[in-house]
Design an enzyme around this catalytic site. Structure first.
Site, PDB file in Angstrom:
ATOM      1  N   VAL A 105       0.879  -1.172   0.000  1.00  0.00           N
ATOM      2  CA  VAL A 105       0.000   0.000   0.000  1.00  0.00           C
ATOM      3  C   VAL A 105       0.914   1.219   0.000  1.00  0.00           C
ATOM      4  O   VAL A 105       1.881   1.273   0.768  1.00  0.00           O
ATOM      5  CB  VAL A 105      -0.931   0.023   1.224  1.00  0.00           C
ATOM      6  CG1 VAL A 105      -1.718   1.330   1.284  1.00  0.00           C
ATOM      7  CG2 VAL A 105      -1.891  -1.172   1.191  1.00  0.00           C
ATOM      8  N   ARG A 111      -3.137   3.070   6.839  1.00  0.00           N
ATOM      9  CA  ARG A 111      -4.048   3.244   7.979  1.00  0.00           C
ATOM     10  C   ARG A 111      -5.479   3.581   7.531  1.00  0.00           C
ATOM     11  O   ARG A 111      -6.211   4.273   8.224  1.00  0.00           O
ATOM     12  CB  ARG A 111      -3.555   4.355   8.922  1.00  0.00           C
ATOM     13  CG  ARG A 111      -2.111   4.172   9.383  1.00  0.00           C
ATOM     14  CD  ARG A 111      -1.993   3.034  10.391  1.00  0.00           C
ATOM     15  NE  ARG A 111      -0.641   2.982  10.947  1.00  0.00           N
ATOM     16  CZ  ARG A 111       0.254   2.017  10.694  1.00  0.00           C
ATOM     17  NH1 ARG A 111      -0.078   1.024   9.876  1.00  0.00           N
ATOM     18  NH2 ARG A 111       1.446   2.034  11.244  1.00  0.00           N
ATOM     19  N   TYR A 144       0.643  -9.947   9.192  1.00  0.00           N
ATOM     20  CA  TYR A 144      -0.329 -10.878   8.619  1.00  0.00           C
ATOM     21  C   TYR A 144      -1.061 -11.746   9.633  1.00  0.00           C
ATOM     22  O   TYR A 144      -2.008 -12.445   9.265  1.00  0.00           O
ATOM     23  CB  TYR A 144       0.368 -11.744   7.565  1.00  0.00           C
ATOM     24  CG  TYR A 144       0.850 -10.903   6.400  1.00  0.00           C
ATOM     25  CD1 TYR A 144      -0.046 -10.465   5.429  1.00  0.00           C
ATOM     26  CD2 TYR A 144       2.175 -10.508   6.306  1.00  0.00           C
ATOM     27  CE1 TYR A 144       0.378  -9.664   4.379  1.00  0.00           C
ATOM     28  CE2 TYR A 144       2.608  -9.710   5.254  1.00  0.00           C
ATOM     29  CZ  TYR A 144       1.703  -9.292   4.299  1.00  0.00           C
ATOM     30  OH  TYR A 144       2.135  -8.497   3.265  1.00  0.00           O
ATOM     31  N   PHE A 421       7.399 -18.010  -3.514  1.00  0.00           N
ATOM     32  CA  PHE A 421       6.601 -17.438  -4.598  1.00  0.00           C
ATOM     33  C   PHE A 421       6.527 -15.932  -4.416  1.00  0.00           C
ATOM     34  O   PHE A 421       6.842 -15.406  -3.353  1.00  0.00           O
ATOM     35  CB  PHE A 421       5.193 -18.033  -4.629  1.00  0.00           C
ATOM     36  CG  PHE A 421       4.527 -18.163  -3.284  1.00  0.00           C
ATOM     37  CD1 PHE A 421       3.878 -17.083  -2.721  1.00  0.00           C
ATOM     38  CD2 PHE A 421       4.591 -19.341  -2.571  1.00  0.00           C
ATOM     39  CE1 PHE A 421       3.266 -17.186  -1.482  1.00  0.00           C
ATOM     40  CE2 PHE A 421       3.992 -19.474  -1.326  1.00  0.00           C
ATOM     41  CZ  PHE A 421       3.329 -18.392  -0.784  1.00  0.00           C
TER      42      PHE A 421
END
Length: 421
Positions: A105, A111, A144, A421
């Site tokens: 992002v 945020r 994550y 990947f």
């Protein structure tokens, strides 16, 4: 502010790429040597040339690469993608995995919940395609977990001084070693990796083009790759390594052999390859990256302290998207019945056995309570439920049930994936 989350079109691929750190030059890796990298410096930014960006944009939309983007007032402010790969689960089955990659992002749009919305769209896409597992390799460890991902495999980076190495036993190599060029290595590696991932829990299928252009110089300028293969008595390749010998004017960094890829199908090939790499002429130190946490080399040395770990890092993070299908896809090391309560995903009776399992929804009292994060870490057998219980992340509802869960999930070898990947 109007926000839209959707796949990108062919006309938007270049704008999508410009959001990503490897294109815009923003940091894409933590600023220190990583466990997947054998170099002595932090991984440098990689900014493609204009013509490479044009080519990447033209080839972006494929059946295996599924990009999603966040549009803010019509402008792409963030993006990510799912790649279609397979992962080997306990029992040897290779199942579809939605691999999260190319995530970013723009700093001026942080945020605002954009990544959460992008991730939600991608995981929904995985479910619609029948992928009950999602995975990623995290550039930063704090991001994550909020989306249900948790570390399931780990990597070591280690080094050893050449003068410290001596093997415990005399050894006769019944095969042969050979240095080959990049063209031959490009033929050897796909075959070898397919054999490896058939028997290694956690290993990933390679993305298209993985073994092409093995002669290319890396971004850190560490010099050309050298390719070493081992053949058995029939002439078949049963092991291979890729290593570099970067030059440095600094004596502290000179004479280092960097091993960036290594696979062996047999103990003979494993021992023979390391015997040469650890005693290469005019070198003084070997650094190996992407190594499994249960590396057997240490136990082959007369001085086990010669092998010094310099970094341990989580590698593959898993997210369970369908509890029933995931638990039924793998096999187990024992026969038992447990009820697992997965927060937000119901209670499941797991009838597990070495030849498979049945998993059914139930209202019975839970033996073990956990979240989908913990289930992701446990799934491949590389993390023990008892370890997570002592950390306060797994709750034992029935006495002894966590030990029983450990016994079910146990693997003889730690899960490992050398290919990402």
């Amino acid at each position: 502010m109007a926000i839209e989350i959707r796949p990108v079109t062919a006309a938007e691929t270049k704008e999508y790429l410009r959001v990503l750190p490897y294109v815009n030059g923003f940091p894409q890796e933590e600023p220190e040597p990583s466990a997947w990298y054998a170099g002595s410096a932090a991984w440098p930014p990689q900014v493609p040339r204009t013509e490479q960006l044009e080519q990447d944009a033209a080839e972006l939309l494929t059946d295996w690469f599924r990009p999603q983007a966040a549009f803010v007032d019509g402008k792409i402010a963030g993006g990510s993608a799912i790649v279609s790969v397979e992962v080997t689960v306990p029992g040897g089955r290779q199942v579809a995995l939605g691999g999260v990659t190319s995530t970013a992002v723009l700093p001026t749009y942080r945020r605002r919940g954009l990544l959460r919305q992008i991730m939600g769209a991608m995981l929904d896409d995985c479910r619609e395609r029948g992928e009950f597992l999602a995975g990623l390799s995290a550039s930063e460890g704090t991001i994550y977990g909020r989306y249900g991902f948790s570390p399931a495999t780990f990597q070591h980076r280690w080094e050893v001084r050449r003068t410290d190495v001596a093997f415990r036993d005399d050894f006769t190599d019944t095969g042969s070693l050979d240095l080959v060029d990049s063209a031959e290595a490009g033929v050897v590696w796909p075959v070898l990796h397919e054999q490896v991932r058939a028997v290694r829990v956690g290993e990933i299928s390679p993305l298209p083009g993985k073994w092409q252009n093995l002669a290319a110089l890396p971004a850190d300028g560490s010099g050309p790759a050298h390719h070493l293969v081992h053949r058995d008595t029939t002439g078949a390749v049963d092991g291979a390594a890729i290593f570099r010998l970067p030059w440095s004017p600094d004596p502290a960094l000179a004479g280092v052999l960097q091993v960036e890829a290594f696979e062996a199908l047999t103990p003979v090939a494993y021992r023979a390859l390391w015997a040469l790499l650890l005693d290469f002429d005019l070198t003084k130190r070997v650094v190996a990256a992407r190594r499994p946490v249960d590396e057997p080399l240490r136990w082959m040395l007369t001085n086990p302290r010669a092998l010094k770990l310099t970094r341990t890092r989580d590698n593959l993070w898993l997210r369970i998207l369908d509890v029933r299908r995931a638990l039924e896809a793998r096999t187990y090391a024992a026969t038992d019945v447990l009820v697992l309560e997965v927060d937000g995903h119901g209670r499941w009776r797991l009838d597990a056995a070495p030849d498979g399992a049945a998993c059914t929804a139930t209202d019975a009292d839970a033996d073990v309570s956990l979240t989908v994060n913990e289930l992701g870490s446990l799934y491949l057998g590389g993390v023990r439920a008892s370890e997570l219980m002592y950390a306060g992340r797994v709750v034992e509802r029935t006495a002894g049930s966590v030990s029983r869960l450990d016994a079910l999930l146990r693997q003889d070898r730690a899960p490992h994936n050398a290919v990402g990947f």
